[in-house]
Design an enzyme around this catalytic site. Sequence first.
Site, short mmCIF file in Angstrom:
data_model
loop_
_atom_site.label_atom_id
_atom_site.label_comp_id
_atom_site.label_asym_id
_atom_site.label_seq_id
_atom_site.Cartn_x
_atom_site.Cartn_y
_atom_site.Cartn_z
N GLY A 186 0.80 -1.22 0.00
CA GLY A 186 0.00 0.00 0.00
C GLY A 186 0.83 1.27 0.00
O GLY A 186 0.46 2.27 -0.61
N CYS B 137 -3.28 -4.73 8.60
CA CYS B 137 -4.11 -4.26 7.50
C CYS B 137 -5.24 -5.25 7.20
O CYS B 137 -6.38 -4.87 6.96
CB CYS B 137 -3.21 -4.06 6.29
SG CYS B 137 -4.04 -3.89 4.75
N CYS C 161 14.40 4.18 18.32
CA CYS C 161 14.24 5.21 19.36
C CYS C 161 12.76 5.60 19.47
O CYS C 161 12.27 5.94 20.55
CB CYS C 161 15.02 6.47 19.03
SG CYS C 161 16.81 6.38 19.04
N CYS D 145 20.77 2.36 18.07
CA CYS D 145 21.71 3.43 17.70
C CYS D 145 22.42 4.06 18.88
O CYS D 145 23.15 5.04 18.70
CB CYS D 145 20.98 4.51 16.90
SG CYS D 145 19.85 5.52 17.88
#
Length: 262
Positions: A44, A193, A179, A257
């Site tokens: 989509g 969906c 994060c 990270c």
Amino acid sequence: MTVSSALSPARLDRFARHIVLPEIGGAGQVALAGKHIAMIGLGGIGSPALQYLAASGIGRFSLVDDDVVDASNLQRQTIFSSRDVGHGKAVSARRWLANFDDEIDAEISDKRIDPRNAHGLIASADLVLDGTDNFATRLAVSDACVTAGVPLLSAAVGRFQGQVGAFAGHNPDHACYRCFVGDAFDAEDCDTCAEDGMLGAMAGWAGSFAAMQAVRVLLSGVSAFGDPQWGKIHILDGMKPGMRTLSIAKDPACKGCGPSTA
Ligand SMILES: [Zn+2]
């Protein structure tokens, strides 16, 4: 190098409406022709995004999706037609691309992306556009982008809501997608969906907006439209309709990270 030495007369004609915009210009168009986007998920989000990104003159795509076109996809996944039902999405997307513009380079993968193969699928790209529909894949893609130093444009849609955000988690000052969502969803693997439904045009809005933001990232430092907006999540509300924007701060303890991963 002038734009007319870098692009053929046919390409100058094709992209004339970009080149005439001072915010894109010849320099922007030449830059787009040299860019490579890895599209993870061709559903989509990926379908309308691919249409506008290919139309914008980006030179190379990696098309990654392990799914097969189903008749129920055609309500929103606009690059596929009735003839594609039962065929792989990646190979069908490459067929669409070849018909649309045979000067674009494309490679495909019909393997499911996971933490083991993600790096190889994204490392050579200038930008990853993730439009997949489950958190486990999205987090694997995000972690691979941080490791490989590749920016990530993450886009999602469901029901009447969409969200699009740009991440540069490899940079010490910017958040990554993990994060934003945290670690709780690593094991989650569901197609919301199928359960919740989605207005077809809502996927079109989120996908074409993702394409616009991708162009913004790719033109950073090249022309005035280039403004990656790292760490900003744009929330698209189709019911209202309207948009609002959140800013995501880097999480110093992030598994994806944070300093311990460097
Ligand atoms: Zn992070």
